[in-house]
Design a protein around this motif. Structure first.
Motif, PDB file in Angstrom:
ATOM      1  N   UNK A 244      38.299  44.963  43.312  1.00  0.00           N
ATOM      2  CA  UNK A 244      37.338  44.635  44.391  1.00  0.00           C
ATOM      3  C   UNK A 244      35.864  44.460  44.164  1.00  0.00           C
ATOM      4  N   UNK A 245      35.351  45.356  42.998  1.00  0.00           N
ATOM      5  CA  UNK A 245      33.900  45.109  42.648  1.00  0.00           C
ATOM      6  C   UNK A 245      33.814  43.344  42.042  1.00  0.00           C
ATOM      7  N   UNK A 246      34.820  42.974  41.313  1.00  0.00           N
ATOM      8  CA  UNK A 246      34.630  41.826  40.690  1.00  0.00           C
ATOM      9  C   UNK A 246      34.767  40.706  41.808  1.00  0.00           C
ATOM     10  N   UNK A 247      35.883  40.976  42.795  1.00  0.00           N
ATOM     11  CA  UNK A 247      36.022  39.982  43.795  1.00  0.00           C
ATOM     12  C   UNK A 247      34.904  39.906  44.924  1.00  0.00           C
ATOM     13  N   UNK A 248      34.248  40.829  45.262  1.00  0.00           N
ATOM     14  CA  UNK A 248      33.070  40.913  46.129  1.00  0.00           C
ATOM     15  C   UNK A 248      32.066  39.834  45.490  1.00  0.00           C
ATOM     16  N   UNK A 249      31.794  40.047  44.143  1.00  0.00           N
ATOM     17  CA  UNK A 249      30.787  39.164  43.555  1.00  0.00           C
ATOM     18  C   UNK A 249      31.353  37.625  43.763  1.00  0.00           C
ATOM     19  N   UNK A 250      32.588  37.302  43.428  1.00  0.00           N
ATOM     20  CA  UNK A 250      33.024  35.917  43.612  1.00  0.00           C
ATOM     21  C   UNK A 250      32.952  35.375  44.883  1.00  0.00           C
ATOM     22  N   UNK A 251      33.433  35.970  45.920  1.00  0.00           N
ATOM     23  CA  UNK A 251      33.492  35.704  47.272  1.00  0.00           C
ATOM     24  C   UNK A 251      32.145  35.379  47.766  1.00  0.00           C
ATOM     25  N   UNK A 252      31.083  36.409  47.266  1.00  0.00           N
ATOM     26  CA  UNK A 252      29.789  36.039  47.810  1.00  0.00           C
ATOM     27  C   UNK A 252      29.112  34.941  47.232  1.00  0.00           C
ATOM     28  N   UNK A 253      29.360  34.618  45.853  1.00  0.00           N
ATOM     29  CA  UNK A 253      28.760  33.529  45.175  1.00  0.00           C
ATOM     30  C   UNK A 253      29.488  32.236  45.505  1.00  0.00           C
ATOM     31  N   UNK A 258      29.709  38.189  52.815  1.00  0.00           N
ATOM     32  CA  UNK A 258      29.773  39.641  52.335  1.00  0.00           C
ATOM     33  C   UNK A 258      30.810  40.723  52.740  1.00  0.00           C
ATOM     34  N   UNK A 259      31.137  41.577  52.230  1.00  0.00           N
ATOM     35  CA  UNK A 259      32.240  42.488  52.382  1.00  0.00           C
ATOM     36  C   UNK A 259      31.793  43.963  52.420  1.00  0.00           C
ATOM     37  N   UNK A 306      39.146  38.998  33.170  1.00  0.00           N
ATOM     38  CA  UNK A 306      37.989  39.184  34.002  1.00  0.00           C
ATOM     39  C   UNK A 306      36.798  39.559  33.513  1.00  0.00           C
ATOM     40  N   UNK A 307      35.568  39.129  34.266  1.00  0.00           N
ATOM     41  CA  UNK A 307      34.422  39.301  33.811  1.00  0.00           C
ATOM     42  C   UNK A 307      34.274  40.856  34.234  1.00  0.00           C
ATOM     43  N   UNK A 308      33.261  41.369  33.641  1.00  0.00           N
ATOM     44  CA  UNK A 308      32.723  42.846  33.754  1.00  0.00           C
ATOM     45  C   UNK A 308      32.236  42.923  35.036  1.00  0.00           C
ATOM     46  N   UNK A 309      32.604  44.071  35.492  1.00  0.00           N
ATOM     47  CA  UNK A 309      32.359  44.220  37.336  1.00  0.00           C
ATOM     48  C   UNK A 309      30.821  44.197  37.408  1.00  0.00           C
ATOM     49  N   UNK A 310      29.922  44.459  36.399  1.00  0.00           N
ATOM     50  CA  UNK A 310      28.507  44.406  36.401  1.00  0.00           C
ATOM     51  C   UNK A 310      27.685  43.160  35.970  1.00  0.00           C
ATOM     52  N   UNK A 311      28.805  42.483  35.843  1.00  0.00           N
ATOM     53  CA  UNK A 311      28.165  40.981  35.387  1.00  0.00           C
ATOM     54  C   UNK A 311      27.975  40.119  36.414  1.00  0.00           C
ATOM     55  N   UNK A 312      26.653  39.041  36.379  1.00  0.00           N
ATOM     56  CA  UNK A 312      26.776  38.088  37.482  1.00  0.00           C
ATOM     57  C   UNK A 312      27.876  37.156  37.681  1.00  0.00           C
ATOM     58  N   UNK A 313      28.263  36.742  38.638  1.00  0.00           N
ATOM     59  CA  UNK A 313      29.383  35.593  38.715  1.00  0.00           C
ATOM     60  C   UNK A 313      28.498  34.202  38.415  1.00  0.00           C
ATOM     61  N   UNK A 314      29.230  33.405  37.618  1.00  0.00           N
ATOM     62  CA  UNK A 314      28.916  32.266  37.345  1.00  0.00           C
ATOM     63  C   UNK A 314      29.957  31.343  38.050  1.00  0.00           C
ATOM     64  N   UNK A 315      29.318  30.334  38.796  1.00  0.00           N
ATOM     65  CA  UNK A 315      30.668  29.381  39.245  1.00  0.00           C
ATOM     66  C   UNK A 315      30.761  28.404  38.297  1.00  0.00           C
ATOM     67  N   UNK A 316      31.704  27.608  38.209  1.00  0.00           N
ATOM     68  CA  UNK A 316      32.350  26.794  37.365  1.00  0.00           C
ATOM     69  C   UNK A 316      31.301  25.525  37.299  1.00  0.00           C
ATOM     70  N   UNK A 317      30.666  25.203  38.481  1.00  0.00           N
ATOM     71  CA  UNK A 317      29.666  24.122  38.460  1.00  0.00           C
ATOM     72  C   UNK A 317      28.229  24.474  37.989  1.00  0.00           C
ATOM     73  N   UNK A 318      28.001  25.841  37.725  1.00  0.00           N
ATOM     74  CA  UNK A 318      27.047  26.280  37.243  1.00  0.00           C
ATOM     75  C   UNK A 318      27.087  26.394  35.735  1.00  0.00           C
ATOM     76  N   UNK A 319      28.110  26.630  35.279  1.00  0.00           N
ATOM     77  CA  UNK A 319      28.515  26.548  33.740  1.00  0.00           C
ATOM     78  C   UNK A 319      28.512  24.914  33.269  1.00  0.00           C
ATOM     79  N   UNK A 320      28.730  23.996  34.114  1.00  0.00           N
ATOM     80  CA  UNK A 320      28.605  22.641  33.703  1.00  0.00           C
ATOM     81  C   UNK A 320      27.123  22.400  33.694  1.00  0.00           C
TER      82      UNK A 320
END
Length: 322
Positions: A244-253, A258-259, A306-320
């Motif tokens: 859930x901690x990982x999911x919450x970051x993705x759905x927000x980004x 907000x969950x 999966x990324x670490x729960x405390x790491x910021x979520x980077x969207x694919x477009x941001x990676x490019x």
């Protein structure tokens, strides 16, 4: 109080009442059957706008469905009536049952259920019964109650007698249950109260977040909501909490959603791992490999993909862009 006003502790209380009342009895059997029902492992509720979604572990939702049908739950009003009557009966001390209602009965909250009620004590979603309502229940569980003509009133009478071991009554037969509230997806119907028909081995809160995700993904999102709230009888197990901690970051980004989860939750965590929820790869691969992994349906006990729960979520477009 509209559904949109409910907070996480309100949902914890709803989940606890549903969990306890469902397990007390076999809601499909006759009033002559006073045996205790079978254990319910988990109930979780999620609020999206003016709709409430309820999920269980494995196939336990089928028993909740029979409980709801017995009480005639079809909308928010009948849901709250069910919650108020059941909560009043389940929390009643044994020493006050005969003085208050004229008879003793076995139904009550378990230790973990009492802990959940204590955690949710600030909730105002389930109000106390009035003196008139307590008198009504006392009359319902007398040896020879008045049998109402209205079908919904008959359901309440039958269900209250079932929960309190009051037994059969002359002229009272088991009324036909109300319609089932089970649904597989967000857009199956527009009911205010919905019971998720999902028997897969994911834990209940992950089933709800799978449904939430399905309202946002794709070219035509089903809902523009920006918040969702979840609360259940138990604190999430360690593996679910990490997911859930990982999911919450993705759905927000990804969708700016907000969950709201139960805050300062010191209850004992649930046990087991369960599976990750399953969404077909072609429905989520545009959001990146980590999202595909979040919803790949495998055992939820290894987070190497999966990324670490405390790491910021980077969207694919941001990676490019980097």
């Amino acid at each position: 109080m509209p559904i949109s006003s409910y907070n996480a502790k309100d949902l914890v209380l709803f989940s606890t009442i549903i969990n306890s009342a469902t397990r007390q009895k076999n809601w499909e059997s006759e009033l002559s059957d006073k045996a205790v029902g079978t254990k319910v492992e988990e109930v979780q509720c999620m609020k999206i706008d003016e709709r409430l979604f309820i999920a269980c572990n494995y196939g336990e939702h089928a028993r909740v469905d029979k409980f709801f049908q017995a009480f005639g739950v079809t909308n928010l009003d009948t849901f709250l009536q069910c919650m108020r009557f059941c909560h009043a009966l389940l929390k009643m001390e044994h020493t006050t049952k005969i003085p208050s209602l004229g008879r003793a009965f076995t139904a009550d909250y378990s230790g973990p259920e009492k802990t959940a009620c204590t955690y949710a004590a600030a909730s105002t979603a389930v109000t106390d019964l009035s003196a008139e309502e307590l008198t009504l229940i006392r009359n319902m569980i007398k040896k020879n109650p008045t049998i109402p003509v209205d079908t919904q009133a008959q359901r309440i009478l039958w269900a209250v007698r079932k929960l309190t071991d009051a037994g059969v009554a002359t002229g009272l037969t088991k009324p036909a249950g109300s319609k089932s509230l089970m649904t597989k997806n967000y857009n199956t119907n527009t009911n205010a109260i919905n019971l998720l028909n999902d028997s897969l081995p994911s834990h209940a809160e992950l089933k709800l977040l799978r449904l939430l995700t399905q309202t946002k993904i794709g070219a035509s999102p089903l809902n523009a909501h920006q918040t969702a709230t979840i609360g259940g009888i138990k604190r999430a197990c360690e593996s679910c909490a990490r997911w859930i901690a990982i999911y919450v970051k993705w759905i927000k980004a990804q969708f700016d959603v907000d969950i709201e989860l139960p805050a300062t939750d010191t209850r004992t965590s649930a046990s087991g791992d369960g599976d990750r929820p399953k969404i077909e790869k072609d429905h989520v691969e545009e959001y990146g490999e980590y999202v595909v992994a979040l919803f790949n349906g495998v055992k939820n006990n290894n987070f190497a993909d999966l990324p670490a729960a405390d790491a910021p979520w980077v969207l694919p477009a941001q990676e490019e862009e980097q």
